[in-house]
Scaffold this motif. Structure first.
Motif, PDB file in Angstrom:
ATOM      1  N   ILE A 130       0.880  -1.179   0.000  1.00 52.38           N
ATOM      2  CA  ILE A 130       0.000   0.000   0.000  1.00 52.38           C
ATOM      3  C   ILE A 130       0.908   1.217   0.000  1.00 52.38           C
ATOM      4  N   ALA A 131       0.837   1.975  -1.081  1.00 51.77           N
ATOM      5  CA  ALA A 131       1.724   3.125  -1.259  1.00 51.77           C
ATOM      6  C   ALA A 131       0.948   4.424  -1.210  1.00 51.77           C
ATOM      7  N   ASP A 132       1.490   5.392  -0.514  1.00 55.65           N
ATOM      8  CA  ASP A 132       0.908   6.728  -0.465  1.00 55.65           C
ATOM      9  C   ASP A 132       2.003   7.689  -0.039  1.00 55.65           C
ATOM     10  N   LEU A 133       2.007   8.885  -0.621  1.00 57.56           N
ATOM     11  CA  LEU A 133       3.004   9.877  -0.217  1.00 57.56           C
ATOM     12  C   LEU A 133       2.882  10.215   1.264  1.00 57.56           C
ATOM     13  N   ASN A 134       1.677  10.052   1.799  1.00 61.15           N
ATOM     14  CA  ASN A 134       1.435  10.226   3.224  1.00 61.15           C
ATOM     15  C   ASN A 134       1.697   8.880   3.908  1.00 61.15           C
ATOM     16  N   SER A 135       2.884   8.741   4.495  1.00 61.90           N
ATOM     17  CA  SER A 135       3.288   7.462   5.083  1.00 61.90           C
ATOM     18  C   SER A 135       2.350   7.006   6.182  1.00 61.90           C
ATOM     19  N   GLU A 136       1.846   7.945   6.952  1.00 63.76           N
ATOM     20  CA  GLU A 136       0.938   7.596   8.044  1.00 63.76           C
ATOM     21  C   GLU A 136      -0.353   6.992   7.511  1.00 63.76           C
ATOM     22  N   ARG A 137      -0.865   7.564   6.437  1.00 66.01           N
ATOM     23  CA  ARG A 137      -2.101   7.058   5.851  1.00 66.01           C
ATOM     24  C   ARG A 137      -1.888   5.655   5.274  1.00 66.01           C
ATOM     25  N   ALA A 138      -0.737   5.439   4.628  1.00 66.85           N
ATOM     26  CA  ALA A 138      -0.425   4.107   4.091  1.00 66.85           C
ATOM     27  C   ALA A 138      -0.333   3.091   5.213  1.00 66.85           C
ATOM     28  N   ALA A 139       0.289   3.481   6.332  1.00 66.65           N
ATOM     29  CA  ALA A 139       0.441   2.570   7.461  1.00 66.65           C
ATOM     30  C   ALA A 139      -0.911   2.227   8.081  1.00 66.65           C
ATOM     31  N   GLU A 140      -1.798   3.184   8.149  1.00 67.23           N
ATOM     32  CA  GLU A 140      -3.125   2.937   8.716  1.00 67.23           C
ATOM     33  C   GLU A 140      -3.905   1.937   7.868  1.00 67.23           C
ATOM     34  N   LEU A 141      -3.854   2.095   6.554  1.00 66.51           N
ATOM     35  CA  LEU A 141      -4.575   1.180   5.676  1.00 66.51           C
ATOM     36  C   LEU A 141      -3.941  -0.214   5.707  1.00 66.51           C
ATOM     37  N   SER A 142      -2.620  -0.249   5.790  1.00 69.87           N
ATOM     38  CA  SER A 142      -1.910  -1.519   5.883  1.00 69.87           C
ATOM     39  C   SER A 142      -2.268  -2.260   7.164  1.00 69.87           C
ATOM     40  N   ALA A 143      -2.407  -1.542   8.255  1.00 69.92           N
ATOM     41  CA  ALA A 143      -2.771  -2.164   9.525  1.00 69.92           C
ATOM     42  C   ALA A 143      -4.158  -2.792   9.453  1.00 69.92           C
ATOM     43  N   GLN A 144      -5.030  -2.221   8.627  1.00 63.57           N
ATOM     44  CA  GLN A 144      -6.382  -2.744   8.470  1.00 63.57           C
ATOM     45  C   GLN A 144      -6.457  -3.948   7.548  1.00 63.57           C
ATOM     46  N   PHE A 145      -5.716  -3.881   6.432  1.00 61.83           N
ATOM     47  CA  PHE A 145      -5.924  -4.865   5.373  1.00 61.83           C
ATOM     48  C   PHE A 145      -4.678  -5.661   4.996  1.00 61.83           C
ATOM     49  N   GLY A 146      -3.560  -5.386   5.619  1.00 57.88           N
ATOM     50  CA  GLY A 146      -2.339  -6.104   5.290  1.00 57.88           C
ATOM     51  C   GLY A 146      -1.532  -5.392   4.230  1.00 57.88           C
ATOM     52  N   GLY A 147      -0.430  -5.993   3.827  1.00 60.36           N
ATOM     53  CA  GLY A 147       0.459  -5.374   2.864  1.00 60.36           C
ATOM     54  C   GLY A 147       1.497  -4.507   3.544  1.00 60.36           C
ATOM     55  N   THR A 148       2.561  -4.263   2.838  1.00 60.88           N
ATOM     56  CA  THR A 148       3.646  -3.421   3.357  1.00 60.88           C
ATOM     57  C   THR A 148       3.404  -1.973   2.966  1.00 60.88           C
ATOM     58  N   PRO A 149       3.393  -1.057   3.938  1.00 61.44           N
ATOM     59  CA  PRO A 149       3.200   0.355   3.581  1.00 61.44           C
ATOM     60  C   PRO A 149       4.493   0.979   3.069  1.00 61.44           C
ATOM     61  N   CYS A 150       4.345   1.922   2.144  1.00 62.91           N
ATOM     62  CA  CYS A 150       5.500   2.663   1.657  1.00 62.91           C
ATOM     63  C   CYS A 150       5.028   4.004   1.121  1.00 62.91           C
ATOM     64  N   ASN A 151       5.975   4.910   0.887  1.00 58.24           N
ATOM     65  CA  ASN A 151       5.609   6.215   0.335  1.00 58.24           C
ATOM     66  C   ASN A 151       6.192   6.429  -1.052  1.00 58.24           C
ATOM     67  N   ASP A 152       6.590   5.335  -1.711  1.00 62.08           N
ATOM     68  CA  ASP A 152       7.212   5.425  -3.032  1.00 62.08           C
ATOM     69  C   ASP A 152       6.581   4.384  -3.962  1.00 62.08           C
ATOM     70  N   PRO A 153       5.777   4.807  -4.936  1.00 63.27           N
ATOM     71  CA  PRO A 153       5.127   3.850  -5.848  1.00 63.27           C
ATOM     72  C   PRO A 153       6.108   2.953  -6.594  1.00 63.27           C
ATOM     73  N   SER A 154       7.339   3.410  -6.798  1.00 60.15           N
ATOM     74  CA  SER A 154       8.299   2.587  -7.537  1.00 60.15           C
ATOM     75  C   SER A 154       8.624   1.299  -6.796  1.00 60.15           C
ATOM     76  N   MET A 155       8.484   1.298  -5.476  1.00 57.94           N
ATOM     77  CA  MET A 155       8.713   0.070  -4.717  1.00 57.94           C
ATOM     78  C   MET A 155       7.671  -0.985  -5.088  1.00 57.94           C
ATOM     79  N   VAL A 156       6.454  -0.537  -5.345  1.00 59.62           N
ATOM     80  CA  VAL A 156       5.380  -1.442  -5.771  1.00 59.62           C
ATOM     81  C   VAL A 156       5.650  -1.939  -7.184  1.00 59.62           C
ATOM     82  N   LEU A 157       5.981  -1.020  -8.072  1.00 60.11           N
ATOM     83  CA  LEU A 157       6.144  -1.366  -9.481  1.00 60.11           C
ATOM     84  C   LEU A 157       7.375  -2.220  -9.731  1.00 60.11           C
ATOM     85  N   ASN A 158       8.397  -2.093  -8.888  1.00 60.14           N
ATOM     86  CA  ASN A 158       9.629  -2.867  -9.078  1.00 60.14           C
ATOM     87  C   ASN A 158       9.575  -4.251  -8.437  1.00 60.14           C
TER      88      ASN A 158
END
Length: 358
Positions: free
Chosen positions: A35-63
């Motif tokens: 779960i990627a979002d420039l707002n790291s806190e928001r990504a972490a909150e969604l990750s805590a709910q639904f799983g996945g690794t939070p990050c603030n860089d979409p390239s980590m997802v795409l790579n």
């Protein structure tokens, strides 16, 4: 879908729409990997709910080679660059509406998808509502006969989402009410009609209320409270007329805000009129009214719509598309058609005093 077939999904954008897609992905049987979002806190909150690794860089997802597909739910101006980057990285894409800011950008996304052999599905979720599905079934059954006209309207009494923020900034959103909610109406109408070829488009957009900023009286402002010192250079209403090559027409009327009476007219209405019958329903309703001749009289019949879970069903279609390599929901070509209609409305709209310049 067996355990070995579970798809690894990356979500880019952890806002309200990202949460909808996270819930849908989980319910449809996919696994959230990122779960990627420039707002790291928001990504972490969604990750805590639904799983996945939070990050603030979409390239980590795409790579990440383990990611099968990505959901893109970010401000509109980022749809095109992120979709292209995801496709080039070998990912299938569920892209939120609008597909992009312009039809030219949509065309480029489709070209890249064709070249890379990847799937692009557009988030026109109203196809999956209870009434949206029922309407399509009634038309497909031939109950209306030859449809010659359709109407689509959505009137929000006094809205405008997040006034002064990205929704009302043209360089980020691409436009206002038309590109935000109007695209849903256009797609639902065209999907129900079978996506006929467009002959011509005329229309007018208006910026009447949002541009008042501090003087604007509102009743509802989804997407957060206003920023009175921010920007509003988009339209708050649009009216258009579309003619199709088969002779049918579509009348479109959409507004974020207006001086509409509170209860005397429905907030939303879809209508399809044919030589054998007519069909109307509210966009957020639970039934469809079918009008037709029966034994020498006009009769109105009410059909209740079966319960639906639109976002879950849309995501299930996306997973099927990944498996079959054929989009069963809204495809990129249809997203481009919708955007071409939007582009034409903006292009043909005449300038007004105190109106957004298009």
């Amino acid at each position: 879908m067996g355990p070995s077939d579970v798809k690894q999904i990356g979500i880019i954008g952890a806002g309200a729409i990202g949460q909808k897609h996270a819930e849908a992905a989980q319910a449809a049987g996919a696994t959230l990997r990122w779960i990627a979002d420039l707002n790291s806190e928001r990504a972490a909150e969604l990750s805590a709910q639904f799983g996945g690794t939070p990050c603030n860089d979409p390239s980590m997802v795409l790579n990440d080679q383990a990611v099968d597909a990505v959901v893109i739910g970010v401000p509109n101006r980022l749809h095109h660059p992120l979709a292209v980057a995801a496709l080039e990285a070998g990912k299938d894409v569920l892209l939120e509406k609008p597909m992009a800011l312009t039809a030219a950008q949509c065309e480029e996304i489709n070209d890249v998808a064709t070249r890379t052999g990847r799937i692009v599905q557009i988030g026109f979720v109203h196809r999956y509502t209870a009434v949206g599905r029922l309407a399509k079934q009634i038309v497909s059954a031939g109950r209306l006969g030859h449809i010659y006209h359709a109407k689509a309207h959505l009137h929000i009494r006094r809205g405008v989402p997040g006034l002064g923020k990205w929704f009302t900034t043209k360089s980020v959103a691409g436009g206002g009410a038309l590109i935000d909610v109007g695209v849903h109406l256009i797609d639902l109408a065209l999907s129900t009609l079978g996506y006929p070829d467009v002959a011509d488009v005329s229309g007018q957009v208006y910026s009447t209320f949002g541009r008042r900023m501090r003087g604007y009286v509102y009743e509802n402002m989804w997407a957060g409270p206003p920023d009175w010192d921010g920007v509003c250079d988009v339209e708050d209403a649009a009216h258009a007329f579309v003619r199709f090559r088969n002779g049918a027409t579509l009348e479109l009327d959409v507004a974020w805000a207006g001086n509409f009476p509170e209860k005397s007219i429905p907030t939303s209405l879809m209508g399809f009129f044919g030589d054998a019958g007519g069909m109307t329903f509210e966009l957020f309703g639970d039934h469809v009214i079918l009008t037709s001749e029966q034994e020498g009289s006009l009769v109105d019949e009410r059909f209740e719509a079966a319960a639906a879970e639109p976002f879950k069903d849309q995501f299930a279609d996306f997973l099927r598309s990944i498996e079959t390599r054929e989009v069963t929901g809204a495809n990129g070509c249809q997203g481009e058609v919708v955007q071409r209609i939007v582009d034409e409305i903006y292009l043909n709209s005449l300038p007004q005093s105190a109106a957004v310049e298009v």
